[in-house]
Design an enzyme around this catalytic site. Sequence first.
Site, PDB file in Angstrom:
ATOM      1  N   LYS A  13       0.787  -1.187  -0.027  1.00  0.00           N
ATOM      2  CA  LYS A  13       0.116   0.124   0.142  1.00  0.00           C
ATOM      3  C   LYS A  13       0.741   1.171   0.066  1.00  0.00           C
ATOM      4  O   LYS A  13       0.526   2.145  -0.885  1.00  0.00           O
ATOM      5  CB  LYS A  13      -1.080   0.056   1.346  1.00  0.00           C
ATOM      6  CG  LYS A  13      -1.811  -1.140   1.241  1.00  0.00           C
ATOM      7  CD  LYS A  13      -2.616  -1.136   2.564  1.00  0.00           C
ATOM      8  CE  LYS A  13      -1.959  -1.357   3.928  1.00  0.00           C
ATOM      9  NZ  LYS A  13      -1.383  -2.557   4.221  1.00  0.00           N
ATOM     10  N   ARG A  88     -10.001   0.677   8.917  1.00  0.00           N
ATOM     11  CA  ARG A  88      -9.616  -0.769   8.934  1.00  0.00           C
ATOM     12  C   ARG A  88     -10.627  -1.588   9.575  1.00  0.00           C
ATOM     13  O   ARG A  88      -9.974  -2.724   9.995  1.00  0.00           O
ATOM     14  CB  ARG A  88      -8.259  -0.349  10.024  1.00  0.00           C
ATOM     15  CG  ARG A  88      -7.061  -1.291   9.770  1.00  0.00           C
ATOM     16  CD  ARG A  88      -5.971  -0.716   9.822  1.00  0.00           C
ATOM     17  NE  ARG A  88      -4.796  -1.445  10.187  1.00  0.00           N
ATOM     18  CZ  ARG A  88      -3.674  -1.029   9.294  1.00  0.00           C
ATOM     19  NH1 ARG A  88      -3.747   0.100   8.919  1.00  0.00           N
ATOM     20  NH2 ARG A  88      -2.645  -1.767   9.427  1.00  0.00           N
ATOM     21  N   ARG A 127      11.824  -5.311   5.354  1.00  0.00           N
ATOM     22  CA  ARG A 127      11.551  -4.071   4.850  1.00  0.00           C
ATOM     23  C   ARG A 127      12.552  -3.178   5.379  1.00  0.00           C
ATOM     24  O   ARG A 127      12.764  -3.157   6.715  1.00  0.00           O
ATOM     25  CB  ARG A 127      10.128  -3.723   5.170  1.00  0.00           C
ATOM     26  CG  ARG A 127      10.027  -2.051   5.289  1.00  0.00           C
ATOM     27  CD  ARG A 127       8.373  -1.761   5.234  1.00  0.00           C
ATOM     28  NE  ARG A 127       7.922  -2.268   6.257  1.00  0.00           N
ATOM     29  CZ  ARG A 127       6.494  -1.973   6.305  1.00  0.00           C
ATOM     30  NH1 ARG A 127       5.786  -1.425   5.606  1.00  0.00           N
ATOM     31  NH2 ARG A 127       5.965  -2.521   7.418  1.00  0.00           N
ATOM     32  N   ARG A 160      11.090  -1.423  10.899  1.00  0.00           N
ATOM     33  CA  ARG A 160       9.947  -0.852  12.181  1.00  0.00           C
ATOM     34  C   ARG A 160       9.940  -1.857  13.089  1.00  0.00           C
ATOM     35  O   ARG A 160      10.251  -3.117  12.977  1.00  0.00           O
ATOM     36  CB  ARG A 160       8.798  -1.029  11.119  1.00  0.00           C
ATOM     37  CG  ARG A 160       8.349   0.547  10.703  1.00  0.00           C
ATOM     38  CD  ARG A 160       7.279   0.357   9.483  1.00  0.00           C
ATOM     39  NE  ARG A 160       6.163  -0.183  10.121  1.00  0.00           N
ATOM     40  CZ  ARG A 160       4.840  -0.237   9.612  1.00  0.00           C
ATOM     41  NH1 ARG A 160       4.831   0.413   8.464  1.00  0.00           N
ATOM     42  NH2 ARG A 160       3.969  -0.949   9.989  1.00  0.00           N
ATOM     43  N   ARG A 171      -0.600  -9.357  13.284  1.00  0.00           N
ATOM     44  CA  ARG A 171      -0.869  -8.257  12.434  1.00  0.00           C
ATOM     45  C   ARG A 171      -1.939  -9.003  11.330  1.00  0.00           C
ATOM     46  O   ARG A 171      -2.928  -8.423  10.672  1.00  0.00           O
ATOM     47  CB  ARG A 171       0.214  -7.418  11.843  1.00  0.00           C
ATOM     48  CG  ARG A 171       0.830  -6.456  12.680  1.00  0.00           C
ATOM     49  CD  ARG A 171       2.097  -5.916  12.583  1.00  0.00           C
ATOM     50  NE  ARG A 171       1.947  -5.116  11.095  1.00  0.00           N
ATOM     51  CZ  ARG A 171       3.307  -4.848  10.229  1.00  0.00           C
ATOM     52  NH1 ARG A 171       4.355  -5.364  10.741  1.00  0.00           N
ATOM     53  NH2 ARG A 171       3.091  -4.232   9.353  1.00  0.00           N
TER      54      ARG A 171
HETATM   55  P1  AP5 Z   1       4.826  -1.514   2.008  1.00  0.00           P
HETATM   56  O1  AP5 Z   1       4.470  -0.836   0.715  1.00  0.00           O
HETATM   57  O2  AP5 Z   1       5.790  -0.866   3.068  1.00  0.00           O
HETATM   58  O3  AP5 Z   1       3.434  -2.249   2.518  1.00  0.00           O
HETATM   59  P2  AP5 Z   1       2.442  -1.731   3.158  1.00  0.00           P
HETATM   60  O4  AP5 Z   1       1.068  -2.512   2.512  1.00  0.00           O
HETATM   61  O5  AP5 Z   1       2.355  -0.111   3.269  1.00  0.00           O
HETATM   62  O6  AP5 Z   1       2.559  -2.456   4.583  1.00  0.00           O
HETATM   63  P3  AP5 Z   1       2.283  -1.782   6.037  1.00  0.00           P
HETATM   64  O7  AP5 Z   1       3.279  -2.635   7.063  1.00  0.00           O
HETATM   65  O8  AP5 Z   1       2.872  -0.396   6.371  1.00  0.00           O
HETATM   66  O9  AP5 Z   1       0.862  -1.975   6.454  1.00  0.00           O
HETATM   67  P4  AP5 Z   1       0.181  -2.091   7.855  1.00  0.00           P
HETATM   68  O10 AP5 Z   1      -1.257  -2.028   7.260  1.00  0.00           O
HETATM   69  O11 AP5 Z   1       0.503  -3.401   8.660  1.00  0.00           O
HETATM   70  O12 AP5 Z   1       0.788  -1.105   8.660  1.00  0.00           O
HETATM   71  P5  AP5 Z   1       0.514   0.418   9.234  1.00  0.00           P
HETATM   72  O13 AP5 Z   1       1.770   1.219   8.969  1.00  0.00           O
HETATM   73  O14 AP5 Z   1      -0.698   0.772   8.271  1.00  0.00           O
HETATM   74  O15 AP5 Z   1       5.697  -2.829   1.329  1.00  0.00           O
HETATM   75  C1  AP5 Z   1       6.428  -3.569   2.420  1.00  0.00           C
HETATM   76  C2  AP5 Z   1       7.755  -4.212   1.895  1.00  0.00           C
HETATM   77  O16 AP5 Z   1       7.310  -5.054   0.506  1.00  0.00           O
HETATM   78  C3  AP5 Z   1       8.599  -3.123   1.475  1.00  0.00           C
HETATM   79  O17 AP5 Z   1      10.095  -3.167   1.978  1.00  0.00           O
HETATM   80  C4  AP5 Z   1       8.359  -2.940  -0.019  1.00  0.00           C
HETATM   81  O18 AP5 Z   1       9.801  -2.683  -0.380  1.00  0.00           O
HETATM   82  C5  AP5 Z   1       8.456  -4.355  -0.414  1.00  0.00           C
HETATM   83  N1  AP5 Z   1       7.448  -4.294  -1.567  1.00  0.00           N
HETATM   84  C6  AP5 Z   1       6.370  -3.755  -1.907  1.00  0.00           C
HETATM   85  N2  AP5 Z   1       5.889  -3.998  -3.047  1.00  0.00           N
HETATM   86  C7  AP5 Z   1       6.640  -5.230  -3.236  1.00  0.00           C
HETATM   87  C8  AP5 Z   1       6.738  -5.979  -4.547  1.00  0.00           C
HETATM   88  N3  AP5 Z   1       5.474  -6.033  -5.682  1.00  0.00           N
HETATM   89  N4  AP5 Z   1       7.128  -7.114  -4.689  1.00  0.00           N
HETATM   90  C9  AP5 Z   1       8.348  -7.245  -3.745  1.00  0.00           C
HETATM   91  N5  AP5 Z   1       8.537  -6.231  -2.470  1.00  0.00           N
HETATM   92  C10 AP5 Z   1       7.655  -5.406  -2.421  1.00  0.00           C
HETATM   93  O19 AP5 Z   1      -0.118   0.452  10.264  1.00  0.00           O
HETATM   94  C11 AP5 Z   1       0.677  -0.047  11.529  1.00  0.00           C
HETATM   95  C12 AP5 Z   1       0.078  -0.213  12.809  1.00  0.00           C
HETATM   96  O20 AP5 Z   1      -0.740   1.202  13.086  1.00  0.00           O
HETATM   97  C13 AP5 Z   1      -1.167  -0.998  12.891  1.00  0.00           C
HETATM   98  O21 AP5 Z   1      -0.588  -2.387  13.144  1.00  0.00           O
HETATM   99  C14 AP5 Z   1      -2.073  -0.458  13.797  1.00  0.00           C
HETATM  100  O22 AP5 Z   1      -1.661  -0.842  15.014  1.00  0.00           O
HETATM  101  C15 AP5 Z   1      -1.934   1.090  13.620  1.00  0.00           C
HETATM  102  N6  AP5 Z   1      -2.899   1.439  12.797  1.00  0.00           N
HETATM  103  C16 AP5 Z   1      -2.719   2.048  11.351  1.00  0.00           C
HETATM  104  N7  AP5 Z   1      -3.807   2.585  10.975  1.00  0.00           N
HETATM  105  C17 AP5 Z   1      -4.795   2.180  11.871  1.00  0.00           C
HETATM  106  C18 AP5 Z   1      -6.227   2.326  11.827  1.00  0.00           C
HETATM  107  N8  AP5 Z   1      -6.995   2.950  10.775  1.00  0.00           N
HETATM  108  N9  AP5 Z   1      -6.986   1.822  12.740  1.00  0.00           N
HETATM  109  C19 AP5 Z   1      -6.270   1.237  14.020  1.00  0.00           C
HETATM  110  N10 AP5 Z   1      -4.955   0.993  13.932  1.00  0.00           N
HETATM  111  C20 AP5 Z   1      -4.228   1.566  12.800  1.00  0.00           C
HETATM  112 MG    MG Z   2       2.432   1.171   4.815  1.00  0.00          MG
END
Ligand code: AP5
Ligand code: MG
Length: 213
Positions: A13, A88, A127, A160, A171
């Site tokens: 994402k 979410r 990552r 992270r 997660r």
């Molecule tokens: P990346 O693009 O970073 O993946 P992502 O989908 O953004 O994954 P996240 O871990 O950021 O999602 P998340 O939803 O768990 O975390 P968030 O920060 O939102 O890609 C990942 C890796 O893969 C990278 O190294 C990239 O280079 C590689 N990659 C990408 N595309 C690729 C491809 N095609 N091929 C190969 N490699 C690839 O949330 C974190 C925490 O915050 C949550 O757990 C929760 O506690 C809290 N939180 C956030 N939002 C909310 C909400 N709305 N409500 C409640 N709690 C929340």
């Molecule tokens: Mg992300």
Amino acid sequence: MNVILLGPPGAGKGTQAKRLVAKYGIPQISTGDMLRAALKEGTPLGLEAKKYMDAGALVPDSVVVGLVKERIQKPDCAGGYMLDGFPRNVSQAEVLDGMLVELGQKIDHVVCIEVPNEELLVRLTGRLTCRSCGGGFHLKFDPPQKPGACDKCGGELYQRDDDNEATVSSRLKTYADSTEPLINYYANQGKLRRIDGVGSMDEIFGRVTAILG
Ligand code: AP5
Ligand code: MG
């Protein structure tokens, strides 16, 4: 154009959102990034959120919804925005729908990026993120030219806290229990588009832009 990027942790994402920002000129609104920024500043909200993030659980809706409501009313969102990691769960989606009615806005597309769990684990545990500009890399799939340093700004790359195997597994469970129901929620609104998130980052970008136009 208002877009929601849906998908499990590690689906890409954030990676795609950064490319889409460059193409469409609309901001990425990542609730995860906002919570990490609050933590970096040491605010009470950030410190409270960390407990949930480290456990792989969702931060309470009341916290996250307030952040988004404020953010989408900022001037840079006037031409549209991309929500990454919000909503979410169904209750956040319902609150968002209410907010949109109030603001006279609507969501145009919900793009769900789908990747199998085994691949997600490899992506997340490898990552690397830049402390200065937030740029994303991967030890194997997208390595920086100089180890430990961001290609774009030279900033320090870090892993992270929630990208260890145990937290990733929580997660993924949280995603399956709380977030996956949004697939039906948005399918029922006729807005959902699912894409295969396996392939090169360029290929996935092509699939997303084919939908967004
Ligand atoms: P990346 O693009 O970073 O993946 P992502 O989908 O953004 O994954 P996240 O871990 O950021 O999602 P998340 O939803 O768990 O975390 P968030 O920060 O939102 O890609 C990942 C890796 O893969 C990278 O190294 C990239 O280079 C590689 N990659 C990408 N595309 C690729 C491809 N095609 N091929 C190969 N490699 C690839 O949330 C974190 C925490 O915050 C949550 O757990 C929760 O506690 C809290 N939180 C956030 N939002 C909310 C909400 N709305 N409500 C409640 N709690 C929340
Ligand atoms: Mg992300």
